[in-house]
Every structure is written in C-alpha cells, then in structure tokens.
Design a protein around this motif. Structure first.
Motif, PDB file in Angstrom:
ATOM      1  N   SER A   1       7.831   4.025  18.960  1.00  0.00           N
ATOM      2  CA  SER A   1       9.071   3.860  19.227  1.00  0.00           C
ATOM      3  C   SER A   1       9.689   4.384  20.436  1.00  0.00           C
ATOM      4  N   ALA A   2       8.829   5.121  21.125  1.00  0.00           N
ATOM      5  CA  ALA A   2       9.433   5.368  22.661  1.00  0.00           C
ATOM      6  C   ALA A   2       9.516   4.173  23.500  1.00  0.00           C
ATOM      7  N   PHE A   3       9.069   3.156  23.178  1.00  0.00           N
ATOM      8  CA  PHE A   3       8.895   1.866  24.062  1.00  0.00           C
ATOM      9  C   PHE A   3       9.773   0.497  23.259  1.00  0.00           C
ATOM     10  N   SER A   4       9.453   0.497  21.967  1.00  0.00           N
ATOM     11  CA  SER A   4      10.243  -0.629  21.303  1.00  0.00           C
ATOM     12  C   SER A   4      11.446  -0.418  20.538  1.00  0.00           C
ATOM     13  N   GLY A   5      11.674   1.250  20.293  1.00  0.00           N
ATOM     14  CA  GLY A   5      12.786   1.636  19.739  1.00  0.00           C
ATOM     15  C   GLY A   5      12.923   1.605  18.358  1.00  0.00           C
ATOM     16  N   ASP A   6      12.765   0.592  17.584  1.00  0.00           N
ATOM     17  CA  ASP A   6      12.889   0.571  16.061  1.00  0.00           C
ATOM     18  C   ASP A   6      11.768  -0.403  15.676  1.00  0.00           C
ATOM     19  N   PRO A   7      10.556  -0.069  15.670  1.00  0.00           N
ATOM     20  CA  PRO A   7       9.566  -0.818  14.783  1.00  0.00           C
ATOM     21  C   PRO A   7       9.696  -0.972  13.451  1.00  0.00           C
ATOM     22  N   ILE A   8       9.155  -1.971  12.652  1.00  0.00           N
ATOM     23  CA  ILE A   8       9.294  -1.769  10.973  1.00  0.00           C
ATOM     24  C   ILE A   8       7.958  -1.034  10.674  1.00  0.00           C
ATOM     25  N   VAL A   9       8.161   0.292  10.082  1.00  0.00           N
ATOM     26  CA  VAL A   9       7.082   1.023   9.688  1.00  0.00           C
ATOM     27  C   VAL A   9       6.842   0.614   8.224  1.00  0.00           C
ATOM     28  N   LEU A  10       5.537  -0.054   8.033  1.00  0.00           N
ATOM     29  CA  LEU A  10       5.187  -0.559   6.799  1.00  0.00           C
ATOM     30  C   LEU A  10       4.999   0.799   5.718  1.00  0.00           C
ATOM     31  N   GLY A  11       4.110   1.556   6.221  1.00  0.00           N
ATOM     32  CA  GLY A  11       3.368   2.855   5.620  1.00  0.00           C
ATOM     33  C   GLY A  11       2.632   3.630   6.238  1.00  0.00           C
ATOM     34  N   GLN A  12       1.727   4.396   5.568  1.00  0.00           N
ATOM     35  CA  GLN A  12       0.711   5.020   6.108  1.00  0.00           C
ATOM     36  C   GLN A  12      -0.718   4.991   5.420  1.00  0.00           C
ATOM     37  N   HIS A  13      -1.798   4.887   6.133  1.00  0.00           N
ATOM     38  CA  HIS A  13      -3.086   4.883   5.722  1.00  0.00           C
ATOM     39  C   HIS A  13      -3.797   6.193   5.874  1.00  0.00           C
ATOM     40  N   TYR A  14      -4.345   6.585   4.811  1.00  0.00           N
ATOM     41  CA  TYR A  14      -5.129   7.805   4.614  1.00  0.00           C
ATOM     42  C   TYR A  14      -6.124   7.963   3.306  1.00  0.00           C
ATOM     43  N   PHE A  15      -6.667   8.941   3.249  1.00  0.00           N
ATOM     44  CA  PHE A  15      -7.832   8.893   2.460  1.00  0.00           C
ATOM     45  C   PHE A  15      -7.566  10.007   1.376  1.00  0.00           C
ATOM     46  N   ILE A  16      -8.101   9.743   0.155  1.00  0.00           N
ATOM     47  CA  ILE A  16      -7.761  10.605  -0.939  1.00  0.00           C
ATOM     48  C   ILE A  16      -9.130  11.084  -1.704  1.00  0.00           C
ATOM     49  N   PRO A  17      -9.183  11.711  -2.610  1.00  0.00           N
ATOM     50  CA  PRO A  17     -10.586  11.998  -3.447  1.00  0.00           C
ATOM     51  C   PRO A  17     -10.718  10.568  -4.148  1.00  0.00           C
ATOM     52  N   ASN A  18     -11.959  10.200  -4.337  1.00  0.00           N
ATOM     53  CA  ASN A  18     -12.190   8.871  -5.156  1.00  0.00           C
ATOM     54  C   ASN A  18     -11.704   9.144  -6.578  1.00  0.00           C
ATOM     55  N   PRO A  19     -10.701   8.413  -6.884  1.00  0.00           N
ATOM     56  CA  PRO A  19     -10.066   8.500  -8.466  1.00  0.00           C
ATOM     57  C   PRO A  19     -11.247   8.169  -9.470  1.00  0.00           C
ATOM     58  N   PHE A  20     -12.235   7.402  -9.087  1.00  0.00           N
ATOM     59  CA  PHE A  20     -13.172   7.135 -10.311  1.00  0.00           C
ATOM     60  C   PHE A  20     -14.726   7.622  -9.790  1.00  0.00           C
ATOM     61  N   GLY A  21     -14.931   8.694  -8.967  1.00  0.00           N
ATOM     62  CA  GLY A  21     -16.131   9.006  -8.616  1.00  0.00           C
ATOM     63  C   GLY A  21     -16.062  10.193  -7.689  1.00  0.00           C
ATOM     64  N   SER A  22     -17.264  10.189  -6.914  1.00  0.00           N
ATOM     65  CA  SER A  22     -17.402  10.994  -5.797  1.00  0.00           C
ATOM     66  C   SER A  22     -17.046  10.501  -4.304  1.00  0.00           C
ATOM     67  N   GLY A  23     -16.712  11.450  -3.600  1.00  0.00           N
ATOM     68  CA  GLY A  23     -16.475  11.046  -2.099  1.00  0.00           C
ATOM     69  C   GLY A  23     -14.901  10.850  -2.084  1.00  0.00           C
ATOM     70  N   VAL A  24     -14.587   9.962  -0.999  1.00  0.00           N
ATOM     71  CA  VAL A  24     -13.288   9.600  -0.842  1.00  0.00           C
ATOM     72  C   VAL A  24     -12.832   8.248  -0.866  1.00  0.00           C
ATOM     73  N   SER A  25     -11.819   7.710  -0.972  1.00  0.00           N
ATOM     74  CA  SER A  25     -11.362   6.397  -0.729  1.00  0.00           C
ATOM     75  C   SER A  25     -10.234   6.311  -0.058  1.00  0.00           C
ATOM     76  N   PRO A  26      -9.932   5.007   0.494  1.00  0.00           N
ATOM     77  CA  PRO A  26      -8.862   4.590   1.232  1.00  0.00           C
ATOM     78  C   PRO A  26      -7.630   4.387   0.637  1.00  0.00           C
ATOM     79  N   LYS A  27      -6.613   4.856   1.046  1.00  0.00           N
ATOM     80  CA  LYS A  27      -5.202   4.407   0.366  1.00  0.00           C
ATOM     81  C   LYS A  27      -4.163   4.049   1.530  1.00  0.00           C
ATOM     82  N   PHE A  28      -3.661   2.864   1.038  1.00  0.00           N
ATOM     83  CA  PHE A  28      -2.552   2.428   1.888  1.00  0.00           C
ATOM     84  C   PHE A  28      -1.233   2.639   1.082  1.00  0.00           C
ATOM     85  N   ASP A  29      -0.195   3.480   1.777  1.00  0.00           N
ATOM     86  CA  ASP A  29       0.797   3.957   0.844  1.00  0.00           C
ATOM     87  C   ASP A  29       2.107   3.489   1.549  1.00  0.00           C
ATOM     88  N   PHE A  30       2.789   2.460   0.958  1.00  0.00           N
ATOM     89  CA  PHE A  30       4.501   2.005   1.496  1.00  0.00           C
ATOM     90  C   PHE A  30       5.447   2.750   0.731  1.00  0.00           C
TER      91      PHE A  30
END
Length: 234
Positions: free
Chosen positions: A121-150
C-alpha cells in the motif's frame, strides 16, 4: 545500504500491482478476461497436473512460512500466514511471473514491524486485497490445514468465500532449494475453489538444521496462488 534496492524493488512491484487495482474493498477488476489465462506447469513431472475447472483468480501471496525445530535437528513447517493480492489482470505482461521475485526482494529486507499490506500500500496506494492465507486445525484429522479466506476482503459478507485445502501434489521449486515447494491443493471445505496451486515461489525455506529447543522461526516468502473451480454464489 539497503534503502535503495528496497525502494527500487517495492516501487516496481507495487507499480505492477497498481496496474491491476481499482479498489481493496470488494469488486474484482473488470478489465481482464480470466478465460485467457493459462496455468503453466513444468514439463516432465507428474506431481502437479493441469486443472479441469475454471480459473477464478490469481493472487500474489506475501507473508511468512513458520517452522519449529524437531528433535531430529531439522525445521518442521507448521503453517504460513500471508496476504493475498489480485494480480489476475497482469497476465500477458512481463511482470506476471516475476512479481514474486520483485516483491520478495523488498519484503526480505523490510523491517519486521511492516506488514505485507503496509509494504504494497505504501507504494501502490490501493491494491486489490483478495483475502488472507493461514492455517487452521485439520477439520478431518490431526495436524493443520491451509485455509484461504476471502470473507473479509473481496467477498466480504459471503460466509462461504473460503477454501480449506489438502495436499494433492508437491514439486520442489524449479528455481532451487532456497524457494518453497510448488503445491497443488484439493479443496475439502468451503466454496472458494476446488483446486489451489502455489507456484512461482520465492524464499520461504528454513536453514538446513537447528538445535532442538530452538525458538520457532518465520521465514519470509512470496508466491503466486491460482484458484480454480469456485462454486460461490452471491
């Protein structure tokens, strides 16, 4: 002095992002035809395969890969956190495949207090933010799973605008072991996509070894994320 290269790299990357931007508040750009965009995968490999569904977005992911030290003195990946910016309309420009490299050059030497959104933002001013990427507990088992959240950005208000992925393919980055692997993820929850690819990675790999008991580390990275097979409805 690192000020000059950071300014140069960030200006180049953000100028490119600005070319595909009209607002960070919601509506996707109208100036590009996603049906013209083709996912290019390395030849002579069987880990990643071409999608058979429709492309809905291509994002620049800018963030960190997180690691903990295992009792075998190696770093174990425990997830990632990244901001996702729309670069779909940059397809067929010279910057499309080099944006992760250009942006990473700035991100890698940016102070820790600066976030990916701050940097762009400091250089382009107003980029299109689609969302965020982070990890959550695996909804179907052990460990963690990647989530893409718009749900809080491009598709704000649509509770189904996310996808939780399961790894379907893993390819060492063609650019070398300093860069995060290229991945294919199959959607197991959410309506944002049925398949997500991470390609054109830059950075993200940890040191070769560690001392058990060492503090967790975060390693900066950039990548392209491709989203196919959305079933979202308004």
């Amino acid at each position: 002095m690192k000020v000059i290269p950071m300014a140069y790299a960030a200006t180049a990357a953000s100028a490119a992002l600005a070319g595909s931007s009209n607002s960070s508040s919601g509506a996707p750009p109208l100036s590009c035809n996603l049906t013209d965009i083709v996912l290019e995968l390395p030849a002579n490999q069987t880990q990643l395969y071409q999608p058979n569904t429709t492309l809905s977005a291509v994002a620049l992911g800018l963030g960190v890969q997180n690691y903990t030290c295992s009792n075998t003195s190696t770093w174990t990946n425990v997830g990632a956190v990244a901001e996702l910016f729309d670069i779909s309309c940059l397809y067929n420009t010279p910057l499309f495949n080099t944006i992760p490299n250009i942006t990473y050059a700035a991100w890698d030497i940016t102070p820790e207090a600066v976030t990916p959104l701050d940097l762009i933002s400091a250089f382009s001013g107003d980029p299109i933010v689609l969302g965020q990427h982070y990890f959550i507990p695996n909804p179907f088992g052990s460990g963690v799973s990647p989530k893409f959240d718009f749900t809080s950005a491009r598709d704000k208000g649509n509770a189904n605008a996310f996808v939780v992925g399961a790894r379907a393919g893993d390819l060492p980055a063609p650019t070398g072991n300093q860069d995060a692997d290229w991945l294919q993820l199959n959607g197991v929850q959410g309506e944002l996509a049925t398949t997500v690819y991470r390609i054109q990675t830059k950075g993200g790999q940890p040191p070769a070894s560690c001392t058990p008991g060492s503090s967790p580390i975060s390693v900066k990275y950039a990548a392209q994320y491709w989203f196919f097979g959305s079933t979202l409805t308004n």
